[in-house]
Scaffold this motif. Structure first.
Motif, mmCIF file in Angstrom:
data_model
loop_
_atom_site.group_PDB
_atom_site.id
_atom_site.type_symbol
_atom_site.label_atom_id
_atom_site.label_comp_id
_atom_site.label_asym_id
_atom_site.label_seq_id
_atom_site.Cartn_x
_atom_site.Cartn_y
_atom_site.Cartn_z
ATOM 1 N N UNK A 25 0.853 15.237 22.322
ATOM 2 C CA UNK A 25 0.752 14.299 21.190
ATOM 3 C C UNK A 25 -0.570 13.543 21.213
ATOM 4 N N UNK A 26 -0.928 13.029 22.384
ATOM 5 C CA UNK A 26 -2.176 12.257 22.506
ATOM 6 C C UNK A 26 -3.392 13.142 22.252
ATOM 7 N N UNK A 31 -8.016 14.742 18.297
ATOM 8 C CA UNK A 31 -8.739 15.656 17.417
ATOM 9 C C UNK A 31 -8.400 15.371 15.959
ATOM 10 N N UNK A 32 -7.140 15.115 15.684
ATOM 11 C CA UNK A 32 -6.729 14.832 14.313
ATOM 12 C C UNK A 32 -7.350 13.565 13.755
ATOM 13 N N UNK A 33 -7.569 12.584 14.617
ATOM 14 C CA UNK A 33 -8.207 11.338 14.186
ATOM 15 C C UNK A 33 -9.619 11.594 13.659
ATOM 16 N N UNK A 35 -6.725 18.594 6.509
ATOM 17 C CA UNK A 35 -5.778 18.518 7.637
ATOM 18 C C UNK A 35 -6.263 17.428 8.579
ATOM 19 N N UNK A 36 -5.454 16.382 8.736
ATOM 20 C CA UNK A 36 -5.912 15.229 9.504
ATOM 21 C C UNK A 36 -5.061 14.917 10.713
ATOM 22 N N UNK A 37 -4.770 13.656 10.903
ATOM 23 C CA UNK A 37 -4.103 13.166 12.116
ATOM 24 C C UNK A 37 -2.739 13.798 12.316
ATOM 25 N N UNK A 38 -1.879 13.714 11.321
ATOM 26 C CA UNK A 38 -0.506 14.208 11.498
ATOM 27 C C UNK A 38 -0.455 15.720 11.671
ATOM 28 N N UNK A 50 0.757 20.252 15.158
ATOM 29 C CA UNK A 50 0.411 21.590 15.648
ATOM 30 C C UNK A 50 0.354 21.599 17.169
ATOM 31 N N UNK A 51 -0.264 20.570 17.743
ATOM 32 C CA UNK A 51 -0.386 20.512 19.198
ATOM 33 C C UNK A 51 0.983 20.348 19.866
ATOM 34 N N UNK A 52 1.823 19.474 19.332
ATOM 35 C CA UNK A 52 3.170 19.285 19.896
ATOM 36 C C UNK A 52 3.995 20.557 19.740
#
Length: 239
Positions: free
Chosen positions: A15-16, A21-23, A32-35, A40-42
């Protein structure tokens, strides 16, 4: 097997890392941003954890020696391509391809999630730092290299003084990917001909003779030439 506690820790780390990267993508106002990057990573991390645990449980519980912990995780790499394609198609109205960096970022974030789920936390953290550096520092290097390759010219053009002719000229610059840096009118607004100087810049193999030739080939353009060096200063200022 990956215990519940270990799974939760890895998911939180994913999540972190995805949020970092999303930030950056969110700050650049990308599609495609933060969420999106965090999810995708989670998700990829969860797929890796499940893949490992299912393979291990079948091996120890049922004695299956052909269980493959990479089978589920391998589908993440190809499946995440749909999200990447979506970020590119979202910009299909533009004349040039956009969204490739964000698409690549989504793909590499999925890889970070897989590495995190597999337990290589140090590798995942280092990869995230490197990705963040590419997105933040390399953009300045990219801009610097782009500016070094950019060519500048000042043109003097005469054409019919009509709205349709102005649109034709604007479309020409857009199609050739030529930026208009500044513009200065040299004739009155009510005359049959519009004469002006324009400072342009572009990146590519297009030569000044090619620009002049294509301008003269436009309907309604009667004159197009490069302004001599000594007159550039008077024409370069913004109007």
């Amino acid at each position: 097997m990956i215990t519940t506690e270990e799974s939760i820790i890895r998911l939180c780390i994913a999540l972190v890392l995805g949020a970092v990267i999303g930030y950056e993508r969110q700050a650049q106002n990308k599609s495609a941003g933060l969420r999106t990057h965090t999810l995708v990573c989670i998700g990829s991390c969860l797929c890796m954890i499940v893949s490992v645990n299912v393979a291990m449980s079948y091996y120890f519980g049922y004695g299956y020696h052909n269980s493959d912990p990479e089978r589920i995780a391998a589908q993440v790499v190809s499946g995440v391509g749909f999200l990447g394609a979506g970020t590119i198609l979202a910009n299909q109205k533009a004349r040039n391809v956009q969204g490739l960096t964000t698409a690549a970022t989504i793909w590499v974030v999925a890889a970070v999630g897989l590495v995190t789920g597999a337990g290589y936390l140090a590798v995942a953290i280092v990869a995230t730092v490197l990705i963040f550096l590419v997105l933040t520092v390399f953009i300045r290097v990219d801009t610097l290299l782009t500016e070094r390759c950019r060519k500048y010219y000042i043109l003097q053009v005469a054409m019919k003084n009509t709205v349709g002719q102005s649109r034709r000229m604007t479309a020409f610059f857009a199609e050739e990917k030529i930026n208009v840096e500044s513009f200065q009118a040299l004739s009155g607004e009510e005359g049959p001909l519009a004469e002006f100087t324009v400072r342009i810049s572009y990146i590519g193999r297009l030569q000044e003779s090619d620009i002049i030739g294509k301008l003269l080939a436009l309907k309604g353009v009667s004159k197009a030439e490069i302004v001599p060096e000594e007159t550039k200063e008077s024409a370069a200022g913004p109007q």
